[in-house]
Design a protein around this motif. Structure first.
Motif, short mmCIF file in Angstrom:
data_model
loop_
_atom_site.label_atom_id
_atom_site.label_comp_id
_atom_site.label_asym_id
_atom_site.label_seq_id
_atom_site.Cartn_x
_atom_site.Cartn_y
_atom_site.Cartn_z
N MET A 1 4.83 6.51 12.54
CA MET A 1 6.17 6.81 12.05
C MET A 1 6.47 8.28 12.23
O MET A 1 5.58 9.13 12.08
CB MET A 1 6.30 6.46 10.56
N TYR A 2 7.73 8.57 12.49
CA TYR A 2 8.18 9.95 12.61
C TYR A 2 9.48 10.10 11.83
O TYR A 2 10.39 9.28 11.96
CB TYR A 2 8.42 10.27 14.09
N ILE B 1 5.35 13.39 0.82
CA ILE B 1 5.73 12.32 1.74
C ILE B 1 4.86 11.10 1.47
O ILE B 1 3.72 11.23 0.99
CB ILE B 1 5.64 12.73 3.22
N SER B 2 5.40 9.94 1.77
CA SER B 2 4.69 8.69 1.52
C SER B 2 4.85 7.75 2.69
O SER B 2 5.87 7.78 3.40
CB SER B 2 5.23 8.01 0.26
N LEU B 3 3.86 6.90 2.85
CA LEU B 3 3.93 5.78 3.79
C LEU B 3 3.63 4.52 2.99
O LEU B 3 2.60 4.43 2.33
CB LEU B 3 2.91 5.94 4.92
N PHE B 4 4.58 3.56 3.06
CA PHE B 4 4.38 2.29 2.39
C PHE B 4 4.12 1.21 3.44
O PHE B 4 4.80 1.16 4.47
CB PHE B 4 5.61 1.91 1.56
N ILE B 5 3.15 0.38 3.16
CA ILE B 5 2.84 -0.75 4.03
C ILE B 5 3.04 -2.01 3.20
O ILE B 5 2.37 -2.21 2.18
CB ILE B 5 1.39 -0.70 4.56
N VAL C 1 0.84 -1.19 0.00
CA VAL C 1 0.00 0.00 0.00
C VAL C 1 0.88 1.25 0.00
O VAL C 1 1.89 1.30 0.73
CB VAL C 1 -0.91 0.03 1.25
N SER C 2 0.50 2.21 -0.79
CA SER C 2 1.20 3.49 -0.82
C SER C 2 0.22 4.60 -0.45
O SER C 2 -0.81 4.77 -1.11
CB SER C 2 1.77 3.74 -2.22
N LEU C 3 0.53 5.32 0.60
CA LEU C 3 -0.30 6.44 1.05
C LEU C 3 0.54 7.70 0.92
O LEU C 3 1.72 7.71 1.27
CB LEU C 3 -0.72 6.23 2.51
N ARG D 1 6.97 -3.51 8.81
CA ARG D 1 6.32 -3.50 7.48
C ARG D 1 6.08 -2.08 6.96
O ARG D 1 5.59 -1.91 5.85
CB ARG D 1 4.98 -4.23 7.57
N PHE D 2 6.42 -1.09 7.73
CA PHE D 2 6.14 0.30 7.38
C PHE D 2 7.41 1.03 6.97
O PHE D 2 8.45 0.91 7.62
CB PHE D 2 5.48 1.03 8.55
N THR D 3 7.32 1.81 5.88
CA THR D 3 8.42 2.65 5.44
C THR D 3 7.86 4.04 5.16
O THR D 3 6.88 4.18 4.43
CB THR D 3 9.08 2.12 4.16
#
Lengths: 114, 112
Positions: B48-49, B72-76, B19-21, B60-62
């Motif tokens: 995340m910070y 900015i992005s959050l990948f799961i 997932v990409s947020l 599992r989070f980047t």
């Protein structure tokens, strides 16, 4: 460690009334923040208290006010309630000057104005 | 233009998907970037910070920050049904004191 606690969980008021929401921060946290989360609008910053004083307020009318007590707990008061005040009100706390860990939020008070 | 924009979703993915947020922002003063996860009827919890640009990984989070693009992005990875929640990005920087500016949130559903 107890988290941020808010009360009540739910509150139903009629238009024109006053609402009082309460928040207890995490032990050791001196800063308390209030946010409004209305449907579809995201979190809107309301107020920041630290060491008993209001440090900053968001773009909300003066009928939104609050205070912080010597034990760092806080109260949010909303006077002359309007229908659009219906929202989830979230309280968060942090150590002052230390945002490395962000805020810790409570579960919120769901205010419904009818 | 809002200070922080976020894909509104809702986003539905099958279990195991990546997932990409994403969030975009307009103020170059932002330096601190956070991702919160909010389950229904709960307050947001910090995931995340990151400070300034770069990547940060936690399980599992980047989280990725590209300050030059104000993005900015959050990948799961290996998404799970328990990841179903609303994800909020939040930012802070010079001139904002202790106040974070939040995006409107992206609602994610991971289907088993």
């Amino acid at each position: 460690e107890a988290g941020v606690t808010q009360s009540p969980t739910h509150l139903i008021k009629t238009r024109g009334q006053q609402a009082t929401l309460r928040c207890s921060p995490i032990s050791g946290h001196t800063s308390v923040y209030w946010y409004q989360q209305a449907l579809g609008l995201g979190l809107q910053f309301l107020l920041w208290y630290d060491e008993g004083e209001e440090r900053n307020r968001g773009n909300f009318p003066p009928r939104f006010s609050g205070r912080q007590f010597p034990n760092y707990s806080s109260e949010l008061n909303v006077n002359a309630l309007e229908l659009e005040d219906s929202a989830l009100y979230l309280c968060a706390s942090s150590r002052r000057g230390n945002l490395n860990y962000g805020y810790t939020f409570g579960s919120g008070t769901r205010l419904t104005v009818v | 233009q809002k200070e922080v924009e976020q894909d509104p979703g809702p986003l539905s993915v099958p279990e195991g998907a990546i997932v990409s947020l994403n969030c975009t922002y307009s103020n170059s003063a932002f330096q601190y970037f956070m991702w919160y996860r909010q389950y229904s009827r709960k307050g947001p919890e910090l995931l995340m910070y990151t400070y300034s640009s770069g990547n940060k990984e936690d399980g599992r989070f980047t989280a990725q920050v590209d300050k030059s693009s104000k993005y900015i992005s959050l990948f799961i990875r290996d998404s799970q049904p328990s990841d179903s929640a609303t994800y909020l990005c939040a930012m802070n920087g010079v001139g904002y004191g202790q106040n974070f500016v939040f995006g409107p949130g992206t609602r994610l559903s991971v289907l088993p």
